[in-house]
Design a protein around this motif. Structure first.
Motif, PDB file in Angstrom:
ATOM      1  N   ARG A   1      37.596 -57.967  -9.896  1.00  7.44           N
ATOM      2  CA  ARG A   1      38.807 -57.186 -10.110  1.00  7.44           C
ATOM      3  C   ARG A   1      39.708 -57.275  -8.879  1.00  7.44           C
ATOM      4  N   LEU A   2      41.000 -57.120  -9.098  1.00  2.42           N
ATOM      5  CA  LEU A   2      41.952 -57.086  -7.996  1.00  2.42           C
ATOM      6  C   LEU A   2      42.122 -55.647  -7.537  1.00  2.42           C
ATOM      7  N   ALA A   3      41.719 -55.376  -6.309  1.00  2.00           N
ATOM      8  CA  ALA A   3      41.864 -54.040  -5.728  1.00  2.00           C
ATOM      9  C   ALA A   3      43.181 -53.966  -4.958  1.00  2.00           C
TER      10      ALA A   3
ATOM     11  N   LEU B   1      41.851 -60.990   6.286  1.00  2.00           N
ATOM     12  CA  LEU B   1      43.111 -60.259   6.234  1.00  2.00           C
ATOM     13  C   LEU B   1      44.207 -61.174   6.771  1.00  2.00           C
ATOM     14  N   PRO B   2      44.867 -61.941   5.901  1.00  2.16           N
ATOM     15  CA  PRO B   2      45.934 -62.827   6.377  1.00  2.16           C
ATOM     16  C   PRO B   2      47.095 -62.028   6.938  1.00  2.16           C
TER      17      PRO B   2
ATOM     18  N   ILE C   1      38.857 -61.863   0.039  1.00  6.00           N
ATOM     19  CA  ILE C   1      40.152 -62.378   0.500  1.00  6.00           C
ATOM     20  C   ILE C   1      41.257 -61.379   0.192  1.00  6.00           C
ATOM     21  N   GLY C   2      42.106 -61.138   1.187  1.00  2.00           N
ATOM     22  CA  GLY C   2      43.218 -60.219   1.021  1.00  2.00           C
ATOM     23  C   GLY C   2      44.553 -60.929   1.027  1.00  2.00           C
ATOM     24  N   ALA C   3      45.608 -60.169   0.766  1.00  2.00           N
ATOM     25  CA  ALA C   3      46.980 -60.650   0.868  1.00  2.00           C
ATOM     26  C   ALA C   3      47.870 -59.446   1.125  1.00  2.00           C
ATOM     27  N   ILE C   4      48.950 -59.675   1.858  1.00  2.00           N
ATOM     28  CA  ILE C   4      49.965 -58.635   2.051  1.00  2.00           C
ATOM     29  C   ILE C   4      51.131 -58.966   1.139  1.00  2.00           C
ATOM     30  N   ALA C   5      51.351 -58.101   0.162  1.00  2.00           N
ATOM     31  CA  ALA C   5      52.394 -58.350  -0.837  1.00  2.00           C
ATOM     32  C   ALA C   5      53.773 -58.011  -0.293  1.00  2.00           C
ATOM     33  N   GLU C   6      54.774 -58.448  -1.030  1.00  2.00           N
ATOM     34  CA  GLU C   6      56.142 -58.038  -0.743  1.00  2.00           C
ATOM     35  C   GLU C   6      56.262 -56.525  -0.907  1.00  2.00           C
ATOM     36  N   PRO C   7      57.272 -55.888  -0.288  1.00  2.32           N
ATOM     37  CA  PRO C   7      57.468 -54.449  -0.517  1.00  2.32           C
ATOM     38  C   PRO C   7      57.634 -54.156  -2.013  1.00  2.32           C
ATOM     39  N   VAL C   8      57.238 -52.949  -2.403  1.00  2.08           N
ATOM     40  CA  VAL C   8      57.219 -52.560  -3.818  1.00  2.08           C
ATOM     41  C   VAL C   8      58.027 -51.287  -4.012  1.00  2.08           C
ATOM     42  N   TYR C   9      58.725 -51.224  -5.139  1.00  3.07           N
ATOM     43  CA  TYR C   9      59.329 -49.967  -5.597  1.00  3.07           C
ATOM     44  C   TYR C   9      59.169 -49.921  -7.112  1.00  3.07           C
TER      45      TYR C   9
ATOM     46  N   TYR D   1      48.543 -63.204  -7.243  1.00  3.18           N
ATOM     47  CA  TYR D   1      47.634 -63.246  -6.095  1.00  3.18           C
ATOM     48  C   TYR D   1      46.187 -63.407  -6.556  1.00  3.18           C
ATOM     49  N   ALA D   2      45.813 -62.657  -7.593  1.00  4.40           N
ATOM     50  CA  ALA D   2      44.451 -62.760  -8.108  1.00  4.40           C
ATOM     51  C   ALA D   2      44.159 -64.178  -8.584  1.00  4.40           C
ATOM     52  N   ALA D   3      45.150 -64.827  -9.191  1.00  5.09           N
ATOM     53  CA  ALA D   3      44.962 -66.193  -9.674  1.00  5.09           C
ATOM     54  C   ALA D   3      44.691 -67.162  -8.532  1.00  5.09           C
ATOM     55  N   MET D   4      45.140 -66.826  -7.320  1.00  2.07           N
ATOM     56  CA  MET D   4      44.880 -67.662  -6.146  1.00  2.07           C
ATOM     57  C   MET D   4      43.473 -67.448  -5.594  1.00  2.07           C
ATOM     58  N   GLY D   5      42.814 -66.374  -5.992  1.00  5.57           N
ATOM     59  CA  GLY D   5      41.505 -66.036  -5.445  1.00  5.57           C
ATOM     60  C   GLY D   5      41.502 -64.814  -4.561  1.00  5.57           C
ATOM     61  N   VAL D   6      42.634 -64.100  -4.516  1.00 10.37           N
ATOM     62  CA  VAL D   6      42.740 -62.886  -3.714  1.00 10.37           C
ATOM     63  C   VAL D   6      41.950 -61.759  -4.392  1.00 10.37           C
ATOM     64  N   ARG D   7      41.213 -61.005  -3.576  1.00 13.58           N
ATOM     65  CA  ARG D   7      40.406 -59.892  -4.109  1.00 13.58           C
ATOM     66  C   ARG D   7      41.066 -58.532  -3.895  1.00 13.58           C
ATOM     67  N   GLN D   8      41.912 -58.423  -2.866  1.00 11.32           N
ATOM     68  CA  GLN D   8      42.618 -57.160  -2.626  1.00 11.32           C
ATOM     69  C   GLN D   8      44.003 -57.450  -2.103  1.00 11.32           C
ATOM     70  N   VAL D   9      44.971 -56.709  -2.608  1.00 13.08           N
ATOM     71  CA  VAL D   9      46.341 -56.895  -2.191  1.00 13.08           C
ATOM     72  C   VAL D   9      46.819 -55.633  -1.490  1.00 13.08           C
ATOM     73  N   GLN D  10      47.410 -55.812  -0.319  1.00 14.43           N
ATOM     74  CA  GLN D  10      47.930 -54.677   0.445  1.00 14.43           C
ATOM     75  C   GLN D  10      49.405 -54.497   0.102  1.00 14.43           C
TER      76      GLN D  10
END
Length: 316
Positions: free
Chosen positions: A9-11, A213-214, A244-252, A279-288
């Motif tokens: 799951r994507l956390a 944590l990229p 694997i993590g990722a830092i997403a673009e800002p969200v609103y 992001y999940a499709a790339m293999g990311v497990r958690q998105v910040q």
């Protein structure tokens, strides 16, 4: 290796506001906020299903960088311990702790205590650091910070393990016959996530980390970085997956009605979730995620909307 995220799951998690006030990302209202704001946001994360809240480390900012970075950087151990008492479920991430600043036994004492106080919710995120003056003031060689971090991670894994009298022998650090308690709640030890996107940091995450944590990678750069991470891990003979993590673009969530910047993900929950699922499709497990907001109330409302409306769609 130690895994703490739900499998398959994507956390989602977030860096806390207020605790670091770089002009590159802090909202204007954060300058006048304090501990009560941190507690309110951490409790909102608890309610909204966030996997973690995070706090970063800088000891002292030189004048040459103060204009951009600010000088407000809360200590991660003190801050996360304070928030441990105000929350119940959300994990507490140091993103990142510059553990090379101090002897591993000191860091182990601090973070083992935090894990005990929080009921086993620590994620120890570590990084090399980048401000030369901090290292010079603390008497740590800046040019050797990568090698110091590598050995510090190995020493910390030993010191945070299940043994009351851990043993480690390295080039810079060595200990045996010295007992430390309380021990962490998590067994065999708390997870160690490695931060950074340089070639050295990716290699460090691959061979020493339970998670990565990229820092600063654009979306189009992540697949290549993730591929390299996995190749290095395979070459090192490590079979367990890395978180694997990722830092997403800002969200609103929703239509903002004010200028949130051209790169901010806005609109309906379905649109935001579809974007984050990439992001999940790339293999990311958690998105910040980082939310745009004009005040604490708007931030808490955004977090609630994300948890209720976006999060259920992340794993469709």
């Amino acid at each position: 290796m130690v895994q703490v995220l739900p499998q398959g799951r994507l956390a989602y998690g977030m860096q806390l506001p207020v605790q670091s006030q770089s002009t590159l990302y802090a909202e204007a209202w954060e300058a006048g906020a304090g501990p009560e704001g941190l507690v309110a946001v951490a409790r909102a994360a608890d309610r909204a299903g966030f996997a973690y809240v995070a706090c970063c480390e800088h000891v002292a900012i030189p004048r040459r960088l103060a204009g951009a970075m600010g000088t407000t950087w809360y200590d991660p151990v003190a801050t996360l311990a304070y928030l441990a008492a105000a929350t119940e479920r959300v994990r507490l991430l140091s993103h990142v702790a510059v553990v090379g600043f101090r002897h591993p036994l000191i860091s182990a004492k601090q973070y083992a205590t935090l894990d005990r106080l929080s009921g086993g919710r620590l994620i120890l995120g570590v990084g090399a650091g980048h401000v030369r003056e901090e290292f010079e003031a603390l008497g740590v060689p800046f040019a050797r910070r990568g090698a110091v971090l590598d050995e510090s991670i190995d020493a910390l894994k030993a010191a945070l393990g299940e043994g009351e009298f851990p043993e480690f022998a390295g080039e810079r650090f060595a200990f045996e016959g010295l007992g430390q308690a309380p021990r962490p709640v998590q067994t065999p030890r708390p997870p160690v996530w490695v931060g950074g996107s340089s070639p050295a940091a990716v290699r460090r995450a691959a061979v020493r980390g339970d998670g990565w944590l990229p820092q600063g990678d654009r979306r189009d750069q992540l697949p290549g970085q993730i591929g390299r991470l996995r190749r290095l891990r395979e070459e090192a003979g490590i079979g367990e997956p890395v978180e694997i993590g990722a830092i997403a673009e800002p969200v609103y969530v929703g239509e903002p009605g004010w200028d949130v910047g051209r790169w901010t993900l806005t609109g309906a929950p379905e649109r935001i979730a579809e974007s984050l699922r990439e992001y999940a499709a790339m293999g990311v497990r958690q998105v910040q995620v980082r939310f745009r907001s004009r005040g604490r109330a708007e931030l808490v409302a955004q977090m609630a909307a994300f948890g209720a409306e976006v999060a259920p769609l992340l794993n469709d």
